[in-house]
Motif scaffolding. Structure first.
Motif, mmCIF file in Angstrom:
data_model
loop_
_atom_site.group_PDB
_atom_site.id
_atom_site.type_symbol
_atom_site.label_atom_id
_atom_site.label_comp_id
_atom_site.label_asym_id
_atom_site.label_seq_id
_atom_site.Cartn_x
_atom_site.Cartn_y
_atom_site.Cartn_z
ATOM 1 N N SER A 3 0.820 -1.207 0.000
ATOM 2 C CA SER A 3 0.000 0.000 0.000
ATOM 3 C C SER A 3 0.856 1.261 0.000
ATOM 4 C CB SER A 3 -0.947 0.002 1.204
ATOM 5 O OG SER A 3 -0.199 -0.128 2.400
ATOM 6 N N THR A 4 1.954 1.256 0.733
ATOM 7 C CA THR A 4 2.809 2.442 0.820
ATOM 8 C C THR A 4 4.253 2.030 0.574
ATOM 9 O OG1 THR A 4 1.306 3.378 2.480
ATOM 10 C CG2 THR A 4 3.452 4.439 2.223
ATOM 11 N N PRO A 5 4.690 2.063 -0.664
ATOM 12 C CA PRO A 5 6.086 1.699 -0.936
ATOM 13 C C PRO A 5 7.055 2.725 -0.374
ATOM 14 C CG PRO A 5 5.018 2.503 -2.932
ATOM 15 C CD PRO A 5 3.954 2.414 -1.886
ATOM 16 N N THR A 6 8.203 2.257 0.063
ATOM 17 C CA THR A 6 9.273 3.139 0.535
ATOM 18 C C THR A 6 10.379 3.121 -0.512
ATOM 19 O OG1 THR A 6 8.755 2.775 2.871
ATOM 20 C CG2 THR A 6 10.984 3.530 2.337
ATOM 21 N N VAL A 7 10.615 4.278 -1.103
ATOM 22 C CA VAL A 7 11.541 4.394 -2.228
ATOM 23 C C VAL A 7 12.810 5.096 -1.783
ATOM 24 C CG1 VAL A 7 11.845 5.254 -4.580
ATOM 25 C CG2 VAL A 7 9.571 4.540 -3.796
ATOM 26 N N LEU A 8 13.935 4.468 -2.051
ATOM 27 C CA LEU A 8 15.245 5.049 -1.779
ATOM 28 C C LEU A 8 15.730 5.705 -3.069
ATOM 29 C CD1 LEU A 8 17.046 4.795 0.858
ATOM 30 C CD2 LEU A 8 18.414 3.176 -0.453
ATOM 31 N N VAL A 9 15.911 7.021 -3.057
ATOM 32 C CA VAL A 9 16.303 7.778 -4.251
ATOM 33 C C VAL A 9 17.790 8.113 -4.162
ATOM 34 C CG1 VAL A 9 15.891 9.868 -5.606
ATOM 35 C CG2 VAL A 9 13.974 8.709 -4.488
ATOM 36 N N VAL A 10 18.546 7.730 -5.192
ATOM 37 C CA VAL A 10 20.008 7.854 -5.144
ATOM 38 C C VAL A 10 20.510 8.668 -6.343
ATOM 39 C CG1 VAL A 10 22.188 6.615 -4.931
ATOM 40 C CG2 VAL A 10 20.081 5.568 -4.070
ATOM 41 N N PRO A 11 20.734 9.995 -6.172
ATOM 42 C CA PRO A 11 21.245 10.811 -7.269
ATOM 43 C C PRO A 11 22.767 10.776 -7.344
ATOM 44 C CG PRO A 11 20.836 12.203 -5.381
ATOM 45 C CD PRO A 11 20.460 10.798 -4.955
ATOM 46 N N PHE A 12 23.312 11.037 -8.525
ATOM 47 C CA PHE A 12 24.736 11.322 -8.637
ATOM 48 C C PHE A 12 25.001 12.599 -7.849
ATOM 49 C CE2 PHE A 12 28.501 13.123 -10.733
ATOM 50 C CZ PHE A 12 29.349 12.019 -10.711
ATOM 51 N N PRO A 13 26.128 12.690 -7.111
ATOM 52 C CA PRO A 13 26.344 13.824 -6.202
ATOM 53 C C PRO A 13 26.738 15.133 -6.898
ATOM 54 C CG PRO A 13 28.174 12.288 -6.050
ATOM 55 C CD PRO A 13 27.165 11.647 -6.935
ATOM 56 N N ALA A 14 25.790 15.711 -7.636
ATOM 57 C CA ALA A 14 25.973 17.010 -8.274
ATOM 58 C C ALA A 14 24.616 17.704 -8.309
ATOM 59 C CB ALA A 14 26.532 16.847 -9.687
ATOM 60 N N GLN A 15 24.613 19.045 -8.228
ATOM 61 C CA GLN A 15 23.361 19.788 -8.133
ATOM 62 C C GLN A 15 22.424 19.505 -9.293
ATOM 63 O OE1 GLN A 15 22.325 22.837 -5.605
ATOM 64 N NE2 GLN A 15 20.881 21.279 -6.240
ATOM 65 N N GLY A 16 22.963 19.399 -10.503
ATOM 66 C CA GLY A 16 22.129 19.158 -11.673
ATOM 67 C C GLY A 16 21.496 17.786 -11.704
ATOM 68 N N HIS A 17 21.958 16.871 -10.872
ATOM 69 C CA HIS A 17 21.361 15.547 -10.752
ATOM 70 C C HIS A 17 20.418 15.492 -9.542
ATOM 71 C CE1 HIS A 17 24.086 13.314 -13.625
ATOM 72 N NE2 HIS A 17 24.700 14.492 -13.501
ATOM 73 N N VAL A 18 20.796 16.187 -8.477
ATOM 74 C CA VAL A 18 19.969 16.199 -7.265
ATOM 75 C C VAL A 18 18.626 16.882 -7.532
ATOM 76 C CG1 VAL A 18 19.781 17.159 -4.931
ATOM 77 C CG2 VAL A 18 21.897 16.042 -5.649
ATOM 78 N N ASN A 19 18.642 18.024 -8.234
ATOM 79 C CA ASN A 19 17.413 18.797 -8.432
ATOM 80 C C ASN A 19 16.281 18.005 -9.091
ATOM 81 O OD1 ASN A 19 18.290 21.087 -7.179
ATOM 82 N ND2 ASN A 19 18.758 22.220 -9.036
ATOM 83 N N PRO A 20 16.499 17.387 -10.263
ATOM 84 C CA PRO A 20 15.367 16.674 -10.876
ATOM 85 C C PRO A 20 14.940 15.451 -10.086
ATOM 86 C CG PRO A 20 17.387 16.250 -12.110
ATOM 87 C CD PRO A 20 17.701 17.329 -11.125
ATOM 88 N N MET A 21 15.882 14.810 -9.395
ATOM 89 C CA MET A 21 15.498 13.639 -8.597
ATOM 90 C C MET A 21 14.735 14.052 -7.349
ATOM 91 S SD MET A 21 18.418 10.743 -9.211
ATOM 92 C CE MET A 21 17.217 9.431 -8.927
ATOM 93 N N MET A 22 14.997 15.268 -6.860
ATOM 94 C CA MET A 22 14.185 15.781 -5.760
ATOM 95 C C MET A 22 12.777 16.116 -6.257
ATOM 96 S SD MET A 22 13.911 16.372 -2.586
ATOM 97 C CE MET A 22 15.579 16.303 -1.918
#
Length: 452
Positions: A3-22
């Motif tokens: 019913s409620t999946p828990t998703v671990l989100v793992v971006p490449f460590p750069a602002q341009g990758h963090v923003n869209p994944m956030m």
């Protein structure tokens, strides 16, 4: 059913990758998922420092971190060293994090959504017996190039280090601008050693492409139809990934200066030149001076983001003759809000894919000034394929002059065709934020898979 999946989100460590994944994380949160966002320790500290309460506790998304293996004072702009350290350190740390979440907090992760540039994370997902999906933060066209890198090596187009054997442009399709591999994102990092290491890292990440049936990306079918036709059963566009105006950002490395919004409120409609070059672009003092005086020479109001990074030794000084009466300079702007403001006339950009998507989603034409990586291809795509922007020409010394800056601003803002095309693209992007669109259907199918 979960019913409620828990998703671990793992971006490449750069602002341009963090923003869209956030932004993706907020979208998944809105659809009933629990989200745990995994930054590197170094970036996690920057993110929580930029937030209003300075500890991250106000975010509806759980913010956690793992070490990237580099020391606190190490220059993470050196992507070759960063990628080597990521592979040595982060896989075991990610596995340990998943174990600790369950043992210490009773949180069972059900899926990892990993940046394609963190492809090794899906090996961890398989090892611990959970689902895994990929997310691509750049243009679909550049993904097609990266995905086919092993084939390009086998066909003798690239060597094993990612260097082009033939000097002829590579045409993925007749409607996608020809790619000179010498200006591809892994070949434009200013250091041949870093370029080789980055290419090998990416090929290593693509090795795990068979571990998932989901490749999500921040684009839309109508924006890159040729690229999607080259990967019809692979890429799933779910863009544009834009968080609601009321959503508080929890992924910025620098604190946003919201005072610029009240300044924009005082400017005439469609009058402001917005200037922002992302989180990596560096200018030397000569070019910085020409940019400052060029903006002043336009005789238009301008909002200029001059990044204030205490970790960067590249400190620029405004020229003595710069008055700045009609402009505002800020350290870091709430860009999505800025670009949606009616006062914005055009966007002088480094052509990062996130910035392009944000600009196009608001019908803002672009003046393209790429710095490195995929930005050079993006510039060509914006100008030659989409026809919603123009590039700057540099002189024999590689300098974009103040007169060139003024000339291109004037030319772009007097071009009704560019503005009309920008508005047509904006409507297509807005349509894909609505129920029943291709992006909406793709997201719904992904959520069904996620919760199944």
């Amino acid at each position: 059913m979960i019913s409620t999946p828990t998703v671990l989100v793992v971006p490449f460590p750069a602002q341009g990758h963090v923003n869209p994944m956030m932004s993706l994380s907020h979208k998944l949160l809105d659809h009933g998922c629990n989200i745990i966002f995994v930054n590197s320790d170094f970036n996690h500290k920057r993110v929580v420092r930029s937030m209003d309460n300075n500890d991250g506790s106000s975010s509806p998304i759980k913010l956690v971190s793992i070490p990237d293996g580099l020391g606190p004072d190490h220059d993470r702009v050196h992507v070759g060293e960063l990628c080597d350290s990521i592979l040595r350190t982060m896989p075991s740390e990610l596995e340990k994090l998943i174990e600790d979440l369950q043992l210490n907090e009773g949180i069972k992760v059900t899926c990892i959504v990993a940046d394609v540039c963190m492809g090794w994370a899906l090996e961890i997902a398989r090892k611990v017996g959970i689902k895994g999906a990929f997310f691509w933060s750049a243009a679909a066209s550049t993904f097609v190039l990266q995905y086919n890198a092993p084939k390009l090596i086998a066909d003798g187009i690239l060597d094993s280090d990612g260097f082009q054997i033939s000097k002829k442009p590579l045409w993925l399709s007749s409607c996608i601008p020809g790619m000179d591999i010498r200006s591809s994102w892994w070949r434009n990092l200013f250091d041949p050693s870093a370029e080789k290491r980055m290419f090998k890292y990416v090929v290593r990440c693509m090795r795990d492409s068979n571990l998932t049936e989901w490749y999500l990306c921040n684009s839309i079918q109508e924006l890159e139809p040729e690229a999607f036709s080259l990967a019809p059963k692979l890429l799933s566009p779910i863009g544009p990934l834009l968080t609601r105006a009321t959503t508080k950002s929890s992924g910025q490395f620098w604190k946003e200066d919201v005072s610029c919004m009240s300044w924009l409120d005082q400017q005439p409609h469609c009058s402001v030149v917005y200037v922002a070059f992302g989180s990596h672009t560096l200018f030397d003092q000569r070019q910085f001076t020409e940019l400052a005086l060029g903006l002043e020479l336009t005789n238009r109001p301008f909002l200029w983001v001059v990044r204030q990074d205490p970790n960067c030794a590249n400190k620029m000084c405004l020229p003595l003759e710069f008055k700045g009466y009609r402009g505002k300079i800020t350290g870091w702007a709430p860009q999505k809000k800025v670009l949606s403001h009616p006062a914005i006339a055009c966007f002088v950009s480094h052509c990062g894919w996130n910035s392009i998507m944000e600009g196009l989603s608001n019908g803002v034409p672009l003046l393209c000034w790429p710095y490195f990586a995929d930005q050079l291809f993006n510039k060509n795509y914006v100008c030659d394929a989409l026809k919603v922007g123009m590039g700057f020409d540099s002189d024999e010394k590689g300098l974009v002059s103040r007169k060139e800056i003024k000339a291109k601003v004037d030319e772009l803002l007097s071009n009704e065709n560019t503005r009309s095309t920008s508005h047509k693209l904006m409507e297509k992007l807005k349509h894909n934020m609505e129920e029943g669109s291709t992006s909406s259907k793709n997201l719904s199918m992904f959520l069904t898979w996620l919760k199944g």
